[in-house]
Each structure stands twice: as structure tokens, then as C-alpha cells.
Design a protein around this motif. Structure first.
Motif, PDB file in Angstrom:
ATOM      1  N   ILE A 145      44.489  28.651  47.097  1.00  0.00           N
ATOM      2  CA  ILE A 145      43.568  29.561  46.417  1.00  0.00           C
ATOM      3  C   ILE A 145      43.791  30.983  46.933  1.00  0.00           C
ATOM      4  O   ILE A 145      44.142  31.186  48.098  1.00  0.00           O
ATOM      5  CB  ILE A 145      42.094  29.132  46.635  1.00  0.00           C
ATOM      6  N   ARG A 146      43.597  31.950  46.051  1.00  0.00           N
ATOM      7  CA  ARG A 146      43.684  33.360  46.436  1.00  0.00           C
ATOM      8  C   ARG A 146      42.481  34.076  45.859  1.00  0.00           C
ATOM      9  O   ARG A 146      42.331  34.197  44.641  1.00  0.00           O
ATOM     10  CB  ARG A 146      44.973  33.984  45.907  1.00  0.00           C
ATOM     11  N   ALA A 147      41.583  34.516  46.707  1.00  0.00           N
ATOM     12  CA  ALA A 147      40.369  35.194  46.256  1.00  0.00           C
ATOM     13  C   ALA A 147      40.690  36.590  45.732  1.00  0.00           C
ATOM     14  O   ALA A 147      41.495  37.311  46.309  1.00  0.00           O
ATOM     15  CB  ALA A 147      39.371  35.295  47.398  1.00  0.00           C
ATOM     16  N   THR A 148      40.040  36.934  44.635  1.00  0.00           N
ATOM     17  CA  THR A 148      40.087  38.282  44.085  1.00  0.00           C
ATOM     18  C   THR A 148      38.641  38.658  43.772  1.00  0.00           C
ATOM     19  O   THR A 148      38.037  38.096  42.859  1.00  0.00           O
ATOM     20  CB  THR A 148      40.936  38.330  42.793  1.00  0.00           C
ATOM     21  N   PHE A 149      38.107  39.549  44.554  1.00  0.00           N
ATOM     22  CA  PHE A 149      36.705  39.925  44.417  1.00  0.00           C
ATOM     23  C   PHE A 149      36.447  40.621  43.092  1.00  0.00           C
ATOM     24  O   PHE A 149      37.119  41.584  42.732  1.00  0.00           O
ATOM     25  CB  PHE A 149      36.280  40.823  45.584  1.00  0.00           C
ATOM     26  N   HIS A 150      35.466  40.139  42.349  1.00  0.00           N
ATOM     27  CA  HIS A 150      35.047  40.721  41.082  1.00  0.00           C
ATOM     28  C   HIS A 150      33.729  41.461  41.333  1.00  0.00           C
ATOM     29  O   HIS A 150      32.653  40.858  41.291  1.00  0.00           O
ATOM     30  CB  HIS A 150      34.872  39.629  40.021  1.00  0.00           C
ATOM     31  N   SER A 151      33.827  42.739  41.573  1.00  0.00           N
ATOM     32  CA  SER A 151      32.661  43.526  41.976  1.00  0.00           C
ATOM     33  C   SER A 151      31.560  43.538  40.916  1.00  0.00           C
ATOM     34  O   SER A 151      30.391  43.738  41.250  1.00  0.00           O
ATOM     35  CB  SER A 151      33.078  44.961  42.309  1.00  0.00           C
ATOM     36  N   GLY A 152      31.900  43.280  39.661  1.00  0.00           N
ATOM     37  CA  GLY A 152      30.898  43.267  38.609  1.00  0.00           C
ATOM     38  C   GLY A 152      29.929  42.107  38.697  1.00  0.00           C
ATOM     39  O   GLY A 152      28.908  42.088  38.007  1.00  0.00           O
ATOM     40  N   LYS A 153      30.206  41.139  39.552  1.00  0.00           N
ATOM     41  CA  LYS A 153      29.314  39.990  39.709  1.00  0.00           C
ATOM     42  C   LYS A 153      28.355  40.172  40.883  1.00  0.00           C
ATOM     43  O   LYS A 153      27.552  39.298  41.169  1.00  0.00           O
ATOM     44  CB  LYS A 153      30.135  38.718  39.882  1.00  0.00           C
ATOM     45  N   VAL A 154      28.461  41.311  41.557  1.00  0.00           N
ATOM     46  CA  VAL A 154      27.611  41.615  42.708  1.00  0.00           C
ATOM     47  C   VAL A 154      27.154  43.065  42.574  1.00  0.00           C
ATOM     48  O   VAL A 154      27.930  43.928  42.171  1.00  0.00           O
ATOM     49  CB  VAL A 154      28.388  41.445  44.031  1.00  0.00           C
TER      50      VAL A 154
END
Length: 186
Positions: A145-154
Motif C-alpha cells: 500500500i502507498r498512502a496519498t493524503f487527500h486533504s479534501g477529506k479532512v
């Protein structure tokens, strides 16, 4: 699957699915309600520990239970054997208490194939399904897995306040009355 919840029937039928990763996101500190206390450790077979209060929390942040960064999330999720194509199901021992936070974290880190077990461990036990007395060990094989932060969900409090003032949002507070009124720890 387009709904964030899976049923206990679905989980029971899919426990042996090769790409399924079952995570117990139970928290030690239950706040705002009388916790369900178990006499002995009990888990759904094959579950691995998703540590919201440690491994999946930025312990250096000034805020309690702060989101981990992408690198920390990636490293810890890989230790659990989670792959890009894993189907992740999360539950907790209080019913539905901390599992939604784990779900939200996966969603925010770009892993949408994540679901919450409806009713959690209490429902599983009420239905007299198979249990285990210990958690499964971390995966011997690291995940990819490789996390990619989606700032629109926070968002932060200033964003929420601006949206409320502009009439663009409605806030719903799901905390207990004691926490809402400041009579219990946050």
C-alpha cells in the motif's frame, strides 16, 4: 461495494477471502460512554491490531489522536500486510466507536476499499460466531500500500467555522452529551 458498512453475514462468508484484511481498531480509552468490558480477550479470527492510539497516530503533534503523515501510515499499514488491492474491514469492541475513525483514515489516505463491520464485535458475539483469544500477528510479508493524503477529506476548525457562518454547511456533533457540554474529557 458502494456502502461503507458490511454485515456480519458478509464478513463470515468472506473471512477466507485472499485479499481481505480484517483490522481490530478497538481503543483502550473509551470516552463519553460506559465501555463494554470483556472478561477475557476476544477477537474475530484473523484480525490484526490497528493501533489508533499509537502506530496510526502522530504522537509528536500537539493535538490528541492526530492523523499520521503519509509515510507513517504507509509504513504501519504495510506492516499489517495491506496491499493496494486489499479489501479492508475494520471493527471495534464497542460496536461502532473507533472503527469509523480507522475507515475515515483509510479513505483520507486514498484506500477506498475499506469498510466498517456493522455492529462490530458485540454483534458478532451476540450472533455466537467463531472467535479467537488473540489477534493475528503482523503479516510476515510486507504489504505494498502507498498512502496519498487527500486533504479534501479532512478540514480544520477555521474551515468549519467559515462554512457554518456562510451557511454552506451544517455541523452534526455525534459525541455524548457529557463530552458536548464539556463534562467529560474530550
Amino acid at each position: 461495494m458502494n456502502f461503507p458498512l458490511v454485515t456480519t453475514d458478509w464478513l463470515a462468508d468472506n473471512l477466507s477471502r485472499k485479499n481481505l484484511v480484517l483490522l481490530d481498531a478497538s481503543m483502550v480509552n473509551v470516552i463519553g460512554r460506559e465501555p463494554i468490558v470483556y472478561d477475557l480477550p476476544v477477537f474475530i479470527p484473523g484480525a490484526r491490531k490497528f493501533d489508533l492510539e499509537g502506530n496510526f497516530c502522530d504522537l509528536n503533534a500537539t493535538m490528541v489522536h492526530a492523523f499520521p503523515g503519509e509515510e507513517q501510515f504507509t509504513r504501519e499499514a504495510r506492516k499489517l500486510g495491506i496491499n493496494a488491492d486489499s479489501l479492508v474491514v475494520v471493527y471495534d469492541n464497542q460496536g461502532v466507536y473507533s472503527a469509523p475513525r480507522a475507515w475515515w483514515m483509510f479513505q483520507s489516505m486514498g484506500h477506498e476499499s475499506t469498510f466498517v463491520l456493522d455492529g462490530g464485535l458485540p454483534k458478532w458475539l451476540a450472533e455466537e460466531r467463531e472467535t479467537a483469544s488473540s489477534l493475528a500477528q503482523e503479516s510476515a510479508k510486507s504489504g505494498n500500500i502507498r498512502a496519498t493524503f487527500h486533504s479534501g477529506k479532512v478540514c480544520d476548525s477555521s474551515y468549519v467555522l467559515k462554512a457554518l457562518e456562510a451557511g454552506q454547511a451544517t455541523a452534526v456533533d455525534a459525541r455524548s452529551a457529557e463530552r458536548f457540554y464539556g463534562m467529560a474529557p474530550a
